[in-house]
Every structure is written in structure tokens, then in C-alpha cells.
Design an enzyme around this catalytic site. Structure first.
Site, mmCIF file in Angstrom:
data_model
loop_
_atom_site.group_PDB
_atom_site.id
_atom_site.type_symbol
_atom_site.label_atom_id
_atom_site.label_comp_id
_atom_site.label_asym_id
_atom_site.label_seq_id
_atom_site.Cartn_x
_atom_site.Cartn_y
_atom_site.Cartn_z
ATOM 1 N N LYS A 83 0.852 -1.188 0.000
ATOM 2 C CA LYS A 83 0.000 0.000 0.000
ATOM 3 C C LYS A 83 0.890 1.242 0.000
ATOM 4 C CE LYS A 83 -4.458 0.587 2.293
ATOM 5 N NZ LYS A 83 -5.169 0.406 3.560
HETATM 6 O O1 G3P Z 1 -7.953 1.083 5.622
HETATM 7 C C1 G3P Z 1 -8.441 2.198 5.010
HETATM 8 C C2 G3P Z 1 -9.815 2.660 5.404
HETATM 9 O O2 G3P Z 1 -10.748 1.638 5.194
HETATM 10 C C3 G3P Z 1 -9.931 3.382 6.703
HETATM 11 O O3 G3P Z 1 -11.237 3.531 7.151
HETATM 12 O O4 G3P Z 1 -12.862 4.103 8.909
HETATM 13 O O5 G3P Z 1 -10.464 4.784 9.183
HETATM 14 O O6 G3P Z 1 -11.915 5.908 7.525
HETATM 15 P P1 G3P Z 1 -11.639 4.651 8.259
#
Ligand code: G3P
Length: 214
Positions: A83
Site C-alpha cells: 500500500k
Molecule cells: O484502511 C483504510 C480505510 O478503510 C480506513 O477507514 O474508517 O479509518 O476511515 P476509516
């Protein structure tokens, strides 16, 4: 649509894998930090449980540093996807890694041109963060529509990975918009099969069945 778990928690990953519905895992530095374990050891353990793609993120912000980290991460297991942040240095690194056959997931995508550029550069996956757009009053799901249209217009193979999904309706909307993958926390994943009428209906079937004299 493929279902990925967005977590670095091994117990959650094992529980999801036991259901046979987990196609891959995404992690990020915040999720890994929550576990308080050695990063590479943890990623290796996740790759032993999940045979599909497992995203592991670099923390360098310069191309050379990203390349060094990416090559080391890629050695952990064949299913590692590196990533990278969607910044100019990340795109430079992405092109080089694509040439080496290392799969990449370009993260922190919030607008369609970022998605177009990473696809042109050869990203394996692009990760638009829908929930975070919704959080600031923007149309997160609209971004999936835009990216899907752009990728289909030009036949890009880059997979659209809908990320930052916060609830089951986000998963439905991402599937309708044509996301190739939805990544979600275990709390969302564990609700995907739920409906109160299914629970009530099954209870009723079983209690009626018990009344049958056999
Ligand atoms: O891993 C990336 C993403 O899915 C993060 O989600 O909930 O931290 O915005 P969030």
C-alpha cells in the site's frame, strides 16, 4: 464483489476466515499500531490465515524509502500487496514496483483524477475512502461511480477497492456502483448476513417443527 477485512486483528481475521467469506485483508499504519505487535511478524501471520491479497502499507514519504520498504514487505509472502500513499513520490514508486511485478494498492484516494493517474501508472488496486468523504459532507459513493466510469471508459485493470465503509448500506451501495472490492471493519462484515426476519422466520420454523409428532 470481493469482501476484504479492514483490520490487523488476528482474532477478527481468523473469525472471518472461518466463515469462508473473506477474500483478502487491508491494513494501515493506524490499524497495525492498535495491535501493538511487530509489523512484519503480524503481516506474516495474517498471510498464513488469508491466501488472498493482504495489503501492508509503507510509512516512508519519499520514493527511495517506499521502494526499500515495499521490496522488503513483498518478501514476507506472495500474497502481499504494497500500500502506497497517493502522492507524487508514491506514484513514482508505483511505476517502478509495477515493473518489478510487485502488486500495489494506492491509498487515501479522495477524487477521481487521483484514481485515473494511479491506474495509468499501473496500480493493482485503488482505495477511495468513502466514509471519510461522507464525514465532511461530500458524496463518498459518488466517487465510486466516477472512478468506475473512468476505468470502464479506458479498460483499466486496476481494481476499485471501496474503503472506509462504515455500515452495511455502504457495502450495498458500493456493490451497486460496481466496486470490485469492499473492505470493511469486522463489525460491519459480521452484519452482512443479518436480517431480523431471517432470525424470526427460522425460530418459527423450528418451533413449529417441534410440534410435529413423529
Ligand atoms: O484502511 C483504510 C480505510 O478503510 C480506513 O477507514 O474508517 O479509518 O476511515 P476509516
Amino acid at each position: 464483489m470481493k469482501f476484504f477485512l479492514d483490520t490487523a486483528n488476528l482474532d477478527e481475521i481468523k473469525a472471518g476466515a472461518a466463515l469462508g467469506m473473506v477474500d483478502g485483508v487491508t491494513t494501515n499504519p493506524s490499524l497495525v499500531a492498535k495491535e501493538g505487535k511487530d509489523f512484519r511478524t503480524l503481516v506474516g501471520q495474517i498471510c498464513e490465515v488469508i491466501s488472498g491479497p493482504v495489503s501492508a502499507e509503507v510509512v516512508s514519504t519519499d520514493c527511495e524509502g517506499m521502494l526499500k520498504e515495499a521490496r522488503e514487505l513483498a518478501k514476507i509472502a506472495p500474497n502481499i500487496v504494497v500500500k502506497l500513499p497517493t502522492i507524487p513520490e508514491g506514484v513514482k514508486a508505483l511505476k517502478i514496483l509495477a515493473g518489478e511485478g510487485i502488486r500495489t494498492n494506492l491509498t487515501l484516494i479522495f477524487q477521481p483524477l487521483q484514481a485515473l493517474i494511479v491506474a495509468k501508472a499501473g496500480a493493482t488496486m485503488c482505495s477511495p475512502f468513502l466514509g471519510r468523504l461522507d464525514d465532511i459532507g461530500h458524496d463518498g459513493m459518488g466517487l465510486i461511480d466516477e472512478i468506475r466510469t473512468i476505468y470502464d471508459n479506458y479498460g483499466f485493470a486496476t481494481e476499485v477497492l471501496a474503503a472506509s465503509l462504515r455500515h452495511p448500506l455502504h457495502v450495498v451501495q458500493a456493490a451497486k456502483a460496481g466496486a470490485d472490492i469492499g473492505t470493511m471493519p469486522y463489525g460491519v462484515f459480521s452484519k452482512l448476513l443479518d436480517h431480523p426476519l431471517t432470525t424470526i422466520g427460522l425460530e418459527r420454523f423450528l418451533s413449529d417443527w417441534k410440534k410435529l409428532k413423529q
